[in-house]
Design a protein around this motif. Structure first.
Motif, PDB file in Angstrom:
ATOM      1  N   LEU A  83       0.823  -1.209   0.000  1.00  0.00           N
ATOM      2  CA  LEU A  83       0.000   0.000   0.000  1.00  0.00           C
ATOM      3  C   LEU A  83       0.858   1.260   0.000  1.00  0.00           C
ATOM      4  CD1 LEU A  83      -2.803  -1.192   2.387  1.00  0.00           C
ATOM      5  CD2 LEU A  83      -3.163  -0.283   0.077  1.00  0.00           C
ATOM      6  N   LYS A  84       0.360   2.262  -0.690  1.00  0.00           N
ATOM      7  CA  LYS A  84       1.011   3.556  -0.809  1.00  0.00           C
ATOM      8  C   LYS A  84       0.106   4.643  -0.246  1.00  0.00           C
ATOM      9  CE  LYS A  84       3.045   2.092  -5.218  1.00  0.00           C
ATOM     10  NZ  LYS A  84       3.128   2.397  -6.671  1.00  0.00           N
ATOM     11  N   PRO A  85       0.672   5.771   0.182  1.00  0.00           N
ATOM     12  CA  PRO A  85      -0.182   6.858   0.680  1.00  0.00           C
ATOM     13  C   PRO A  85      -1.262   7.281  -0.313  1.00  0.00           C
ATOM     14  CG  PRO A  85       2.076   7.273   1.283  1.00  0.00           C
ATOM     15  CD  PRO A  85       2.100   6.066   0.381  1.00  0.00           C
ATOM     16  N   GLU A  86      -0.975   7.231  -1.584  1.00  0.00           N
ATOM     17  CA  GLU A  86      -1.957   7.619  -2.580  1.00  0.00           C
ATOM     18  C   GLU A  86      -3.117   6.636  -2.707  1.00  0.00           C
ATOM     19  OE1 GLU A  86       1.866   6.619  -5.041  1.00  0.00           O
ATOM     20  OE2 GLU A  86       1.379   7.336  -3.021  1.00  0.00           O
ATOM     21  N   ASP A  87      -3.027   5.493  -2.032  1.00  0.00           N
ATOM     22  CA  ASP A  87      -4.148   4.567  -1.971  1.00  0.00           C
ATOM     23  C   ASP A  87      -5.187   4.981  -0.932  1.00  0.00           C
ATOM     24  OD1 ASP A  87      -3.126   2.742  -3.930  1.00  0.00           O
ATOM     25  OD2 ASP A  87      -1.788   1.908  -2.403  1.00  0.00           O
ATOM     26  N   THR A  88      -4.890   5.990  -0.149  1.00  0.00           N
ATOM     27  CA  THR A  88      -5.795   6.442   0.899  1.00  0.00           C
ATOM     28  C   THR A  88      -7.122   6.910   0.320  1.00  0.00           C
ATOM     29  OG1 THR A  88      -4.022   7.058   2.424  1.00  0.00           O
ATOM     30  CG2 THR A  88      -6.125   8.183   2.697  1.00  0.00           C
ATOM     31  N   GLY A  89      -8.207   6.534   0.961  1.00  0.00           N
ATOM     32  CA  GLY A  89      -9.521   6.972   0.548  1.00  0.00           C
ATOM     33  C   GLY A  89     -10.603   6.085   1.128  1.00  0.00           C
ATOM     34  N   VAL A  90     -11.830   6.430   0.821  1.00  0.00           N
ATOM     35  CA  VAL A  90     -12.961   5.587   1.169  1.00  0.00           C
ATOM     36  C   VAL A  90     -13.143   4.568   0.054  1.00  0.00           C
ATOM     37  CG1 VAL A  90     -15.436   5.490   1.607  1.00  0.00           C
ATOM     38  CG2 VAL A  90     -14.084   7.381   2.525  1.00  0.00           C
ATOM     39  N   TYR A  91     -13.125   3.310   0.425  1.00  0.00           N
ATOM     40  CA  TYR A  91     -13.286   2.235  -0.545  1.00  0.00           C
ATOM     41  C   TYR A  91     -14.728   1.770  -0.533  1.00  0.00           C
ATOM     42  CZ  TYR A  91      -8.376   1.966  -1.643  1.00  0.00           C
ATOM     43  OH  TYR A  91      -7.108   2.254  -2.103  1.00  0.00           O
ATOM     44  N   GLY A 113     -22.359   0.410  -1.555  1.00  0.00           N
ATOM     45  CA  GLY A 113     -22.236   0.355  -0.115  1.00  0.00           C
ATOM     46  C   GLY A 113     -21.883   1.716   0.452  1.00  0.00           C
ATOM     47  N   GLN A 114     -21.773   1.780   1.776  1.00  0.00           N
ATOM     48  CA  GLN A 114     -21.437   3.034   2.447  1.00  0.00           C
ATOM     49  C   GLN A 114     -19.957   3.376   2.360  1.00  0.00           C
ATOM     50  OE1 GLN A 114     -23.705   1.865   6.241  1.00  0.00           O
ATOM     51  NE2 GLN A 114     -23.857   4.101   6.209  1.00  0.00           N
ATOM     52  N   GLY A 115     -19.123   2.385   2.208  1.00  0.00           N
ATOM     53  CA  GLY A 115     -17.695   2.595   2.121  1.00  0.00           C
ATOM     54  C   GLY A 115     -16.981   2.277   3.416  1.00  0.00           C
ATOM     55  N   THR A 116     -15.707   1.961   3.301  1.00  0.00           N
ATOM     56  CA  THR A 116     -14.845   1.729   4.448  1.00  0.00           C
ATOM     57  C   THR A 116     -13.557   2.514   4.248  1.00  0.00           C
ATOM     58  OG1 THR A 116     -13.834   0.003   5.839  1.00  0.00           O
ATOM     59  CG2 THR A 116     -13.827  -0.382   3.464  1.00  0.00           C
ATOM     60  N   GLN A 117     -13.110   3.183   5.296  1.00  0.00           N
ATOM     61  CA  GLN A 117     -11.959   4.072   5.196  1.00  0.00           C
ATOM     62  C   GLN A 117     -10.660   3.285   5.186  1.00  0.00           C
ATOM     63  OE1 GLN A 117     -11.809   7.546   4.907  1.00  0.00           O
ATOM     64  NE2 GLN A 117      -9.607   7.211   4.618  1.00  0.00           N
ATOM     65  N   VAL A 118      -9.790   3.634   4.256  1.00  0.00           N
ATOM     66  CA  VAL A 118      -8.435   3.099   4.193  1.00  0.00           C
ATOM     67  C   VAL A 118      -7.469   4.271   4.266  1.00  0.00           C
ATOM     68  CG1 VAL A 118      -6.716   1.952   2.739  1.00  0.00           C
ATOM     69  CG2 VAL A 118      -9.041   1.037   2.907  1.00  0.00           C
ATOM     70  N   THR A 119      -6.569   4.239   5.229  1.00  0.00           N
ATOM     71  CA  THR A 119      -5.583   5.295   5.399  1.00  0.00           C
ATOM     72  C   THR A 119      -4.191   4.680   5.396  1.00  0.00           C
ATOM     73  OG1 THR A 119      -7.128   6.616   6.716  1.00  0.00           O
ATOM     74  CG2 THR A 119      -4.797   7.185   6.849  1.00  0.00           C
ATOM     75  N   VAL A 120      -3.334   5.181   4.526  1.00  0.00           N
ATOM     76  CA  VAL A 120      -1.969   4.686   4.411  1.00  0.00           C
ATOM     77  C   VAL A 120      -1.027   5.838   4.724  1.00  0.00           C
ATOM     78  CG1 VAL A 120      -0.280   3.516   2.977  1.00  0.00           C
ATOM     79  CG2 VAL A 120      -2.724   3.089   2.625  1.00  0.00           C
ATOM     80  N   SER A 121      -0.221   5.681   5.742  1.00  0.00           N
ATOM     81  CA  SER A 121       0.712   6.715   6.147  1.00  0.00           C
ATOM     82  C   SER A 121       2.101   6.429   5.590  1.00  0.00           C
ATOM     83  CB  SER A 121       0.769   6.824   7.668  1.00  0.00           C
ATOM     84  OG  SER A 121       1.170   5.594   8.250  1.00  0.00           O
ATOM     85  N   SER A 122       2.863   7.480   5.355  1.00  0.00           N
ATOM     86  CA  SER A 122       4.197   7.347   4.798  1.00  0.00           C
ATOM     87  C   SER A 122       5.226   7.120   5.892  1.00  0.00           C
ATOM     88  CB  SER A 122       4.561   8.577   3.985  1.00  0.00           C
ATOM     89  OG  SER A 122       4.505   9.745   4.778  1.00  0.00           O
TER      90      SER A 122
END
Length: 122
Positions: A83-91, A113-122
């Motif tokens: 995973l990369k920081p640019e992958d961050t978002g609501v999936y 669906g409502q979505g699930t949050q994905v957060t990728v930190s550097s």
């Protein structure tokens, strides 16, 4: 009609992995994962033609993400590796009961669906 519910998002360091899933109330002709960062356009990530297990990926995730389904075709998975920081978002999980011309275009899906949050930190 299809009801969709995502789960399994979270926060990880760059290079880590997550495996969100999507539970569907019934099988759909096509299921897909989209993602949306704040203020950004919704982006297609991966899609599967459920009856035939045919799969497409966005270029940005090919080789890192793997979409799959269970045998009943009512659960969708997205294995996300490297995973990369640019992958961050609501999936978001999306479904269609019909054939569509562009499987990574949000407008071609009728159920979300409502979505699930994905957060990728550097």
């Amino acid at each position: 009609q299809v009801q969709l519910q995502e789960s399994g998002g979270g926060s990880v360091q760059a290079g880590g992995s997550l495996r969100p899933s999507c539970a569907a109330s019934r099988s759909a002709v096509r299921l897909a994962w989209f993602r949306q960062a704040p203020g950004k356009e919704r982006e297609g990530v991966a899609t599967i033609y459920t009856s035939h297990n045919l799969i497409d990926y966005a270029d940005s995730v090919r080789g890192r993400f793997t979409i799959s389904q269970d045998n009943a075709k009512t659960t969708l998975y997205l294995q996300m590796d490297s995973l990369k920081p640019e992958d961050t978002g609501v999936y978001l999980c999306a479904g269609s009961l019909r054939g569509i011309a562009d499987p990574l275009r949000p407008g071609d899906y009728d159920y979300w669906g409502q979505g699930t949050q994905v957060t990728v930190s550097s």
